[in-house]
Design a protein around this motif. Sequence first.
Motif, PDB file in Angstrom:
ATOM      1  N   ASP A  13      37.659 -39.137 114.443  1.00 42.81           N
ATOM      2  CA  ASP A  13      36.802 -40.146 115.072  1.00 42.81           C
ATOM      3  C   ASP A  13      36.969 -41.509 114.416  1.00 42.81           C
ATOM      4  OD1 ASP A  13      35.794 -38.289 116.884  1.00 42.81           O
ATOM      5  OD2 ASP A  13      33.987 -37.896 115.701  1.00 42.81           O
ATOM      6  N   ALA A  14      37.006 -41.552 113.099  1.00 35.25           N
ATOM      7  CA  ALA A  14      37.152 -42.823 112.385  1.00 35.25           C
ATOM      8  C   ALA A  14      38.471 -43.491 112.733  1.00 35.25           C
ATOM      9  CB  ALA A  14      37.040 -42.603 110.879  1.00 35.25           C
ATOM     10  N   VAL A  15      39.530 -42.707 112.805  1.00 33.87           N
ATOM     11  CA  VAL A  15      40.850 -43.248 113.130  1.00 33.87           C
ATOM     12  C   VAL A  15      40.886 -43.767 114.563  1.00 33.87           C
ATOM     13  CG1 VAL A  15      43.269 -42.596 113.460  1.00 33.87           C
ATOM     14  CG2 VAL A  15      42.065 -41.923 111.380  1.00 33.87           C
ATOM     15  N   ARG A  16      40.302 -43.002 115.492  1.00 37.47           N
ATOM     16  CA  ARG A  16      40.260 -43.447 116.894  1.00 37.47           C
ATOM     17  C   ARG A  16      39.456 -44.731 117.039  1.00 37.47           C
ATOM     18  NH1 ARG A  16      40.099 -38.012 118.296  1.00 37.47           N
ATOM     19  NH2 ARG A  16      37.836 -37.972 118.133  1.00 37.47           N
ATOM     20  N   ASP A  17      38.379 -44.852 116.283  1.00 30.58           N
ATOM     21  CA  ASP A  17      37.501 -46.014 116.403  1.00 30.58           C
ATOM     22  C   ASP A  17      38.082 -47.281 115.795  1.00 30.58           C
ATOM     23  OD1 ASP A  17      35.655 -44.403 117.670  1.00 30.58           O
ATOM     24  OD2 ASP A  17      34.339 -44.207 115.918  1.00 30.58           O
ATOM     25  N   SER A  18      38.854 -47.157 114.724  1.00 31.94           N
ATOM     26  CA  SER A  18      39.272 -48.356 113.992  1.00 31.94           C
ATOM     27  C   SER A  18      40.772 -48.572 113.895  1.00 31.94           C
ATOM     28  CB  SER A  18      38.696 -48.317 112.578  1.00 31.94           C
ATOM     29  OG  SER A  18      39.252 -47.238 111.847  1.00 31.94           O
TER      30      SER A  18
ATOM     31  N   CYS B  59      41.159 -44.089 102.813  1.00 28.38           N
ATOM     32  CA  CYS B  59      40.089 -43.496 103.620  1.00 28.38           C
ATOM     33  C   CYS B  59      39.089 -44.600 103.942  1.00 28.38           C
ATOM     34  CB  CYS B  59      39.442 -42.327 102.884  1.00 28.38           C
ATOM     35  SG  CYS B  59      38.669 -42.765 101.311  1.00 28.38           S
ATOM     36  N   GLY B  60      37.826 -44.253 104.063  1.00 23.83           N
ATOM     37  CA  GLY B  60      36.807 -45.241 104.375  1.00 23.83           C
ATOM     38  C   GLY B  60      36.376 -46.065 103.174  1.00 23.83           C
ATOM     39  N   ALA B  61      36.343 -45.456 101.999  1.00 22.05           N
ATOM     40  CA  ALA B  61      35.895 -46.164 100.801  1.00 22.05           C
ATOM     41  C   ALA B  61      36.775 -45.895  99.580  1.00 22.05           C
ATOM     42  CB  ALA B  61      34.456 -45.784 100.481  1.00 22.05           C
ATOM     43  N   GLY B  62      37.495 -44.808  99.561  1.00 22.24           N
ATOM     44  CA  GLY B  62      38.366 -44.478  98.436  1.00 22.24           C
ATOM     45  C   GLY B  62      38.120 -43.112  97.834  1.00 22.24           C
ATOM     46  N   GLY B  63      36.928 -42.556  98.041  1.00 21.04           N
ATOM     47  CA  GLY B  63      36.604 -41.256  97.451  1.00 21.04           C
ATOM     48  C   GLY B  63      37.388 -40.106  98.041  1.00 21.04           C
ATOM     49  N   GLN B  64      37.456 -40.044  99.359  1.00 21.25           N
ATOM     50  CA  GLN B  64      38.217 -38.966  99.995  1.00 21.25           C
ATOM     51  C   GLN B  64      39.705 -39.083  99.658  1.00 21.25           C
ATOM     52  OE1 GLN B  64      37.252 -37.684 104.075  1.00 21.25           O
ATOM     53  NE2 GLN B  64      35.820 -39.404 104.055  1.00 21.25           N
ATOM     54  N   ALA B  65      40.201 -40.314  99.574  1.00 19.55           N
ATOM     55  CA  ALA B  65      41.605 -40.519  99.220  1.00 19.55           C
ATOM     56  C   ALA B  65      41.879 -40.015  97.803  1.00 19.55           C
ATOM     57  CB  ALA B  65      41.973 -41.995  99.351  1.00 19.55           C
ATOM     58  N   ALA B  66      40.955 -40.268  96.877  1.00 26.84           N
ATOM     59  CA  ALA B  66      41.127 -39.785  95.503  1.00 26.84           C
ATOM     60  C   ALA B  66      41.141 -38.264  95.460  1.00 26.84           C
ATOM     61  CB  ALA B  66      40.014 -40.333  94.609  1.00 26.84           C
ATOM     62  N   LEU B  67      40.199 -37.632  96.154  1.00 30.42           N
ATOM     63  CA  LEU B  67      40.142 -36.166  96.169  1.00 30.42           C
ATOM     64  C   LEU B  67      41.385 -35.570  96.824  1.00 30.42           C
ATOM     65  CD1 LEU B  67      36.373 -35.776  97.070  1.00 30.42           C
ATOM     66  CD2 LEU B  67      37.428 -35.250  94.862  1.00 30.42           C
ATOM     67  N   ALA B  68      41.834 -36.163  97.929  1.00 35.31           N
ATOM     68  CA  ALA B  68      43.054 -35.678  98.589  1.00 35.31           C
ATOM     69  C   ALA B  68      44.264 -35.889  97.684  1.00 35.31           C
ATOM     70  CB  ALA B  68      43.249 -36.382  99.929  1.00 35.31           C
ATOM     71  N   GLY B  69      44.288 -37.014  96.978  1.00 33.34           N
ATOM     72  CA  GLY B  69      45.386 -37.282  96.050  1.00 33.34           C
ATOM     73  C   GLY B  69      45.446 -36.257  94.928  1.00 33.34           C
ATOM     74  N   ALA B  70      44.292 -35.867  94.402  1.00 36.61           N
ATOM     75  CA  ALA B  70      44.254 -34.840  93.360  1.00 36.61           C
ATOM     76  C   ALA B  70      44.792 -33.517  93.898  1.00 36.61           C
ATOM     77  CB  ALA B  70      42.832 -34.679  92.835  1.00 36.61           C
ATOM     78  N   THR B  71      44.465 -33.212  95.138  1.00 38.48           N
ATOM     79  CA  THR B  71      44.992 -31.990  95.766  1.00 38.48           C
ATOM     80  C   THR B  71      46.507 -32.057  95.872  1.00 38.48           C
ATOM     81  OG1 THR B  71      42.950 -31.615  97.004  1.00 38.48           O
ATOM     82  CG2 THR B  71      44.958 -30.586  97.868  1.00 38.48           C
ATOM     83  N   LEU B  72      47.031 -33.200  96.301  1.00 38.00           N
ATOM     84  CA  LEU B  72      48.488 -33.347  96.407  1.00 38.00           C
ATOM     85  C   LEU B  72      49.153 -33.197  95.043  1.00 38.00           C
ATOM     86  CD1 LEU B  72      48.862 -36.262  98.983  1.00 38.00           C
ATOM     87  CD2 LEU B  72      49.157 -33.804  99.375  1.00 38.00           C
ATOM     88  N   LEU B  73      48.542 -33.756  94.007  1.00 32.21           N
ATOM     89  CA  LEU B  73      49.091 -33.581  92.656  1.00 32.21           C
ATOM     90  C   LEU B  73      49.123 -32.100  92.282  1.00 32.21           C
ATOM     91  CD1 LEU B  73      47.368 -36.540  90.772  1.00 32.21           C
ATOM     92  CD2 LEU B  73      49.803 -36.340  91.358  1.00 32.21           C
TER      93      LEU B  73
ATOM     94  N   GLY C 240      42.452 -46.962  98.400  1.00 23.47           N
ATOM     95  CA  GLY C 240      41.040 -47.257  98.637  1.00 23.47           C
ATOM     96  C   GLY C 240      40.702 -47.220 100.108  1.00 23.47           C
ATOM     97  N   SER C 241      40.188 -48.335 100.623  1.00 25.18           N
ATOM     98  CA  SER C 241      39.656 -48.326 101.981  1.00 25.18           C
ATOM     99  C   SER C 241      40.573 -48.971 103.011  1.00 25.18           C
ATOM    100  CB  SER C 241      38.304 -49.035 102.022  1.00 25.18           C
ATOM    101  OG  SER C 241      38.466 -50.437 101.938  1.00 25.18           O
TER     102      SER C 241
END
Length: 126
Positions: free
Chosen positions: A42-47, A86-100, A111-112
């Motif tokens: 939804d966020a991607v479709r909207d923005s 992502c929207g603010a940076g938190g989800q990107a950090a968590l996803a980045g840790a998963t990729l690592l 970040g955002s």
Amino acid sequence: MAKKVQEMLDDANQRVPKIEINDAIKLINDENTVFLDVRSNDAVRDSGIVKGAVHAERGLIEFFADQGHSLHKTELHPEKKIVLYCGAGGQAALAGATLLDMGYENVHNMGSFQSWKDAGGETEDI
């Protein structure tokens, strides 16, 4: 002892280096860099999305990143530079840790998406 979300974010932010927006903008045409949007559909479709970015919702990141899985996103390779946002940076950090954790080594948190737009970064609709 169970971790709280702030502890998880602190850990992810320590492990996943930040990249400045202006430095990220310089990588937009680099064939060895993949921009990865981990926001919701939804966020991607909207923005919109960073021009040329791959969309991979954070909740499915493990499946999209695993080269042996049927949901693997072919653009994702452990040897490429991955710039997450992502929207603010938190989800990107968590996803980045998963990729690592999955063997990706060159992972950065931009970040955002709004910061990208505010800096004049190219975008496109999905």
